[in-house]
Write a protein that holds these residues in place. Structure first.
Motif, PDB file in Angstrom:
ATOM      1  N   ALA A  49       0.811  -1.218   0.000  1.00 39.46           N
ATOM      2  CA  ALA A  49       0.000   0.000   0.000  1.00 39.46           C
ATOM      3  C   ALA A  49       0.847   1.273   0.000  1.00 39.46           C
ATOM      4  O   ALA A  49       0.379   2.332  -0.411  1.00 39.46           O
ATOM      5  CB  ALA A  49      -0.940  -0.004   1.212  1.00 39.46           C
ATOM      6  N   VAL A  50       2.099   1.176   0.446  1.00 38.11           N
ATOM      7  CA  VAL A  50       2.958   2.349   0.611  1.00 38.11           C
ATOM      8  C   VAL A  50       3.826   2.547  -0.641  1.00 38.11           C
ATOM      9  O   VAL A  50       4.460   1.603  -1.120  1.00 38.11           O
ATOM     10  CB  VAL A  50       3.845   2.185   1.866  1.00 38.11           C
ATOM     11  N   ILE A  81       8.830   7.309 -15.964  1.00 38.03           N
ATOM     12  CA  ILE A  81       8.272   7.068 -14.632  1.00 38.03           C
ATOM     13  C   ILE A  81       6.903   7.720 -14.548  1.00 38.03           C
ATOM     14  O   ILE A  81       6.751   8.907 -14.877  1.00 38.03           O
ATOM     15  CB  ILE A  81       9.177   7.660 -13.535  1.00 38.03           C
ATOM     16  N   TRP A  82       5.910   6.937 -14.101  1.00 38.58           N
ATOM     17  CA  TRP A  82       4.572   7.470 -13.874  1.00 38.58           C
ATOM     18  C   TRP A  82       4.198   7.163 -12.444  1.00 38.58           C
ATOM     19  O   TRP A  82       4.409   6.044 -11.958  1.00 38.58           O
ATOM     20  CB  TRP A  82       3.560   6.827 -14.822  1.00 38.58           C
ATOM     21  N   ALA A  83       3.624   8.141 -11.746  1.00 40.49           N
ATOM     22  CA  ALA A  83       3.212   7.950 -10.360  1.00 40.49           C
ATOM     23  C   ALA A  83       1.854   8.608 -10.143  1.00 40.49           C
ATOM     24  O   ALA A  83       1.493   9.574 -10.818  1.00 40.49           O
ATOM     25  CB  ALA A  83       4.255   8.541  -9.414  1.00 40.49           C
ATOM     26  N   THR A  84       1.118   8.063  -9.170  1.00 37.50           N
ATOM     27  CA  THR A  84      -0.211   8.599  -8.851  1.00 37.50           C
ATOM     28  C   THR A  84      -0.194   9.495  -7.623  1.00 37.50           C
ATOM     29  O   THR A  84      -1.202  10.088  -7.273  1.00 37.50           O
ATOM     30  CB  THR A  84      -1.229   7.463  -8.616  1.00 37.50           C
ATOM     31  N   GLU A  85       0.958   9.541  -6.945  1.00 35.97           N
ATOM     32  CA  GLU A  85       1.105  10.457  -5.815  1.00 35.97           C
ATOM     33  C   GLU A  85       2.538  10.971  -5.813  1.00 35.97           C
ATOM     34  O   GLU A  85       3.406  10.424  -6.492  1.00 35.97           O
ATOM     35  CB  GLU A  85       0.754   9.788  -4.481  1.00 35.97           C
ATOM     36  N   PRO A 118      -6.043   0.190  -9.270  1.00 33.32           N
ATOM     37  CA  PRO A 118      -6.130   1.261  -8.269  1.00 33.32           C
ATOM     38  C   PRO A 118      -5.005   1.243  -7.236  1.00 33.32           C
ATOM     39  O   PRO A 118      -4.601   2.296  -6.744  1.00 33.32           O
ATOM     40  CB  PRO A 118      -7.475   1.024  -7.581  1.00 33.32           C
ATOM     41  N   GLU A 119      -4.463   0.063  -6.904  1.00 29.44           N
ATOM     42  CA  GLU A 119      -3.426  -0.014  -5.877  1.00 29.44           C
ATOM     43  C   GLU A 119      -2.020   0.320  -6.396  1.00 29.44           C
ATOM     44  O   GLU A 119      -1.094   0.496  -5.620  1.00 29.44           O
ATOM     45  CB  GLU A 119      -3.443  -1.389  -5.190  1.00 29.44           C
ATOM     46  N   ILE A 120      -1.845   0.426  -7.710  1.00 31.95           N
ATOM     47  CA  ILE A 120      -0.527   0.748  -8.276  1.00 31.95           C
ATOM     48  C   ILE A 120      -0.286   2.243  -8.132  1.00 31.95           C
ATOM     49  O   ILE A 120      -1.064   3.060  -8.623  1.00 31.95           O
ATOM     50  CB  ILE A 120      -0.429   0.335  -9.755  1.00 31.95           C
ATOM     51  N   LYS A 121       0.835   2.590  -7.474  1.00 34.31           N
ATOM     52  CA  LYS A 121       1.175   3.997  -7.246  1.00 34.31           C
ATOM     53  C   LYS A 121       2.335   4.476  -8.112  1.00 34.31           C
ATOM     54  O   LYS A 121       2.537   5.664  -8.272  1.00 34.31           O
ATOM     55  CB  LYS A 121       1.509   4.218  -5.775  1.00 34.31           C
ATOM     56  N   ILE A 122       3.104   3.515  -8.661  1.00 38.20           N
ATOM     57  CA  ILE A 122       4.237   3.887  -9.506  1.00 38.20           C
ATOM     58  C   ILE A 122       4.452   2.802 -10.559  1.00 38.20           C
ATOM     59  O   ILE A 122       4.248   1.617 -10.296  1.00 38.20           O
ATOM     60  CB  ILE A 122       5.528   4.119  -8.677  1.00 38.20           C
TER      61      ILE A 122
END
Length: 131
Positions: A49-50, A81-85, A118-122
């Motif tokens: 999650a982190v 690089i793609w990130a959601t946060e 949804p859980e992928i952040k990077i």
């Protein structure tokens, strides 16, 4: 043209604002490798999650993908690089330097509302060349 990958930052433009190189040049005849975007899934198929935990697993997956083709970080020419946060750049750069040392490839970073799950952040895509 020499038979190796070269990385340059022209003196006529501002220096990179991060750990990357403005221009990465591959010699004619090099074999090109492109990975799908690698994510922070661990060996058990779980996505932490982190974000920073995902970063660690993402780099491990990149290293595994490269090694499967007898490649290493010196062969990497471009990173997307793609990130959601917001990326914790202090943490990210430590992991980045573990992979690259100081031989940085060209790089692009983008922030998106979401990635494939949804859980992928990077997610990190690698372009590599073997000379």
């Amino acid at each position: 043209m020499n038979g190796k990958i070269t990385r340059t930052n022209p003196v006529t433009m501002p220096a990179p604002v991060g750990n990357y190189t403005h221009i990465t040049k591959i010699p004619r005849g090099a074999e090109l490798f492109v990975t799908s975007g690698q994510i922070g899934v661990n060996a058990q198929g779980e996505i932490p999650a982190v974000l920073n935990e995902q970063v660690v697993h993402t780099f491990a997956n990149i290293k595994t993908a490269l090694e499967s083709e007898n490649l290493s970080s010196e062969h990497i020419i471009k990173v997307n690089i793609w990130a959601t946060e917001q990326i914790d750049w202090d943490f990210f750069d430590v992991e980045w330097d573990k992979l690259f040392g100081k031989e940085y490839p060209a790089m692009t970073v983008g922030y998106l509302a979401e990635l494939g799950l949804p859980e992928i952040k990077i997610e990190i895509e690698i372009w590599a060349a073997s000379v």
